[in-house]
Every structure is written in structure tokens, then in C-alpha cells.
Design a protein around this motif. Structure first.
Motif, PDB file in Angstrom:
ATOM      1  N   ILE A   1      16.182 -21.149  -7.750  1.00 49.25           N
ATOM      2  CA  ILE A   1      14.808 -21.639  -7.752  1.00 49.25           C
ATOM      3  C   ILE A   1      14.171 -21.347  -9.101  1.00 49.25           C
ATOM      4  CG2 ILE A   1      14.467 -21.455  -5.251  1.00 49.25           C
ATOM      5  CD1 ILE A   1      13.092 -18.776  -5.713  1.00 49.25           C
TER       6      ILE A   1
ATOM      7  N   GLU B   1       8.342 -20.741 -10.791  1.00 49.02           N
ATOM      8  CA  GLU B   1       7.117 -21.061 -10.039  1.00 49.02           C
ATOM      9  C   GLU B   1       7.221 -20.664  -8.570  1.00 49.02           C
ATOM     10  OE1 GLU B   1       7.336 -23.652 -13.601  1.00 49.02           O
ATOM     11  OE2 GLU B   1       8.720 -23.138 -11.971  1.00 49.02           O
ATOM     12  N   PHE B   2       8.462 -20.573  -8.060  1.00 51.78           N
ATOM     13  CA  PHE B   2       8.649 -20.243  -6.649  1.00 51.78           C
ATOM     14  C   PHE B   2       8.961 -18.761  -6.426  1.00 51.78           C
ATOM     15  CE2 PHE B   2       9.473 -24.800  -6.719  1.00 51.78           C
ATOM     16  CZ  PHE B   2       8.841 -25.242  -5.569  1.00 51.78           C
ATOM     17  N   GLU B   3       9.387 -18.072  -7.460  1.00 49.86           N
ATOM     18  CA  GLU B   3       9.777 -16.668  -7.303  1.00 49.86           C
ATOM     19  C   GLU B   3       8.584 -15.776  -6.966  1.00 49.86           C
ATOM     20  OE1 GLU B   3      12.927 -14.859  -9.889  1.00 49.86           O
ATOM     21  OE2 GLU B   3      12.412 -16.570 -11.164  1.00 49.86           O
TER      22      GLU B   3
ATOM     23  N   TRP C   1       4.510 -14.509  -1.496  1.00 50.53           N
ATOM     24  CA  TRP C   1       3.549 -15.477  -1.000  1.00 50.53           C
ATOM     25  C   TRP C   1       2.994 -14.980   0.330  1.00 50.53           C
ATOM     26  CZ3 TRP C   1       2.770 -20.036  -3.850  1.00 50.53           C
ATOM     27  CH2 TRP C   1       3.728 -20.310  -4.842  1.00 50.53           C
TER      28      TRP C   1
ATOM     29  N   GLN D   1      15.781 -25.796  -3.347  1.00 46.86           N
ATOM     30  CA  GLN D   1      14.683 -26.402  -4.087  1.00 46.86           C
ATOM     31  C   GLN D   1      15.132 -27.731  -4.660  1.00 46.86           C
ATOM     32  OE1 GLN D   1      13.271 -24.212  -7.526  1.00 46.86           O
ATOM     33  NE2 GLN D   1      12.110 -25.971  -8.277  1.00 46.86           N
TER      34      GLN D   1
ATOM     35  N   LEU E   1      10.501 -27.373  -1.437  1.00 50.12           N
ATOM     36  CA  LEU E   1      11.247 -26.176  -1.060  1.00 50.12           C
ATOM     37  C   LEU E   1      11.561 -26.237   0.429  1.00 50.12           C
ATOM     38  CD1 LEU E   1      12.186 -23.362  -2.262  1.00 50.12           C
ATOM     39  CD2 LEU E   1      10.152 -22.418  -1.145  1.00 50.12           C
TER      40      LEU E   1
ATOM     41  N   LEU F   1       5.131 -27.512  -3.717  1.00 51.70           N
ATOM     42  CA  LEU F   1       4.278 -26.705  -4.591  1.00 51.70           C
ATOM     43  C   LEU F   1       3.209 -27.604  -5.214  1.00 51.70           C
ATOM     44  CD1 LEU F   1       3.826 -23.911  -5.850  1.00 51.70           C
ATOM     45  CD2 LEU F   1       5.368 -24.600  -7.698  1.00 51.70           C
TER      46      LEU F   1
ATOM     47  N   LEU G   1       2.060 -23.359  -1.721  1.00 56.17           N
ATOM     48  CA  LEU G   1       3.077 -24.085  -0.971  1.00 56.17           C
ATOM     49  C   LEU G   1       2.436 -24.667   0.281  1.00 56.17           C
ATOM     50  CD1 LEU G   1       6.112 -21.626  -1.196  1.00 56.17           C
ATOM     51  CD2 LEU G   1       6.072 -23.979  -2.020  1.00 56.17           C
TER      52      LEU G   1
END
Length: 235
Positions: A137, A140-142, A145, A190, A195, A210, A215
Motif C-alpha cells: 500500500i 497515504e494508507f499507512e 485510522w 489497494q 482499498l 481515499l 476512507l
């Protein structure tokens, strides 16, 4: 036929018979049975098979909507069979004995302080599916959340943690209102801004995109689907 040839054939027949018996008594296959929990029998299905010089397996618990959960610590020693469910609260572990005819396994399952008997009967070849592969990934996703899942008025606070790894991301989902139980993600994929998360332990999945730093997507579990938005934790 010379006597030497006869002896050789007899030896080969003995070796073949021993090998066949050993194969028959291996625990590979699709097994169905139950765990004897207080007051009832909890049905389970277990699939075991050798793959790449090691054993792999999955377990299904229909009453809990659990299907294809990967087993860990699978061990075979003589007639002893053992496997575990890594990441499940209480770390369930199964220790059993394979019957001489190779058609039944009986033993004990431990989870936390509880010890419960279980039995399994061979029902045919293993029904293992290839586990889904996670992708890497982007940054931006790491990270972490937070989101809240509203199911008919019951709100569960969730924390999603994603970590990038060479060859595929890993992650966990933490249910804050259920004792902060950590649920491992089975796969993370991804594709652009999209995602998808598979959560085999609870027979669920999440798909989201995203947008504007959050998300936005849908949580699906069993026959139901609900909107779920994850945002970065407030600083």
C-alpha cells in the motif's frame, strides 16, 4: 521367477504396503465434528493438507459465521495432531490423536482457562483454497485510522492499523468497545484510491476509497452491509 526375484518383489510389496498405510494414516483431508461446549455441541470443519514440505489448514465454525480461518502451529508427531488459531482471543489450541484407521481425531481444545473435548471425522479430500494475496500500500494508507460502525443503533468504535511490508501489507482491526480485541486482517489490497480488506475471522470485508483524507466505504458481514468511514485520529 528366481528366488531372488521373488524375495525382491516381496520386499517391494512390504515397502509399498507400509507407505500406503502411512499415507492413509496421515491427517490430510476435510474433517467435520464438534467442540463440546457447556450445554451444546459447536460444529466445526477443519481442512488439513501438506504443501511445500509443511502442513497448511483452515477451520470453519458455521454458527459464528467463520469460514476459511487459517490455522497456525500445525504439528504432526506419530498419531498426535495439533494446530492453533493465532490472533483469536484466548489463543485456541487443539491437541488430538489420530485413530489407527486414520478416519477420526479426538482430543482437547484449550482457550484461555477453558479446556473442552473435540472430535472430528474424515469426510473426504481437503477443500483448501489459496489464501488471498495482500498488495503493498502507498503511504497515504499507512498508519492508524478511526471509525464507528452503526449497526441498527449499536455503535462500535473501531481502530484500523495498516503497515506496509515488502511483498504485501499487514494490519489489524481493533474493536474498542469489545475489550479492544485485535482482529487480524486476512488480506489487504489497494488499487489506486480503492482499498479492500478481508477479515476472515468474523466473515467480513470492507471496501472503501481515499477521498479528502478519509476512507469512505462499506462494511459487509454475513448478509448485511453498513456504511463505514475511517478518519485519522485527532491530534
Amino acid at each position: 521367477m528366481t528366488r531372488r526375484t521373488f524375495v525382491l518383489l516381496a520386499l517391494l510389496a512390504g515397502v509399498y504396503g507400509t507407505a500406503a498405510a502411512q499415507t492413509a494414516n496421515q491427517p490430510a483431508g476435510h474433517w467435520e465434528g464438534s467442540i463440546q461446549v457447556p450445554g451444546q455441541a459447536l460444529a466445526i470443519e477443519v481442512d488439513l493438507a501438506p504443501r511445500d514440505e509443511k502442513w497448511v489448514g483452515t477451520i470453519a465454525i458455521p454458527a459464528q459465521n467463520l469460514k476459511g480461518f487459517p490455522l497456525s502451529d500445525i504439528a504432526m508427531l506419530g498419531s498426535a495432531v495439533a494446530f492453533a488459531m493465532k490472533g483469536v482471543p484466548g489463543e485456541p489450541r487443539f491437541s488430538g490423536t489420530l485413530a489407527e484407521d486414520g478416519k477420526a481425531i479426538a482430543g482437547q481444545m484449550t482457550q484461555g482457562a477453558a479446556t473442552l473435548p473435540f472430535t472430528l471425522a474424515l469426510k473426504g479430500p481437503a477443500r483448501l483454497e489459496e489464501p488471498p494475496k495482500s498488495t503493498e500500500i502507498t503511504k497515504e494508507f499507512e498508519g492508524s485510522w478511526e471509525g464507528s460502525l452503526d449497526v441498527q443503533g449499536t455503535v462500535l468504535r473501531l481502530v484500523l492499523k495498516l503497515t506496509n511490508q515488502p511483498g504485501g501489507a499487514t494490519g489489524v482491526l481493533i474493536s474498542v468497545d469489545q475489550g479492544s480485541a485485535e482482529i487480524p486482517l486476512s488480506s489487504i489490497t489497494q488499487s489506486g484510491i480503492a482499498l479492500k480488506l478481508a477479515v476472515t475471522l468474523v466473515n467480513a470485508s470492507y471496501t472503501g476509497e481515499l477521498k479528502d483524507g478519509q476512507l469512505t466505504g462499506t462494511w459487509s458481514q454475513g448478509p448485511g452491509s453498513w456504511p463505514l468511514v475511517f478518519k485519522r485520529p485527532a491530534k
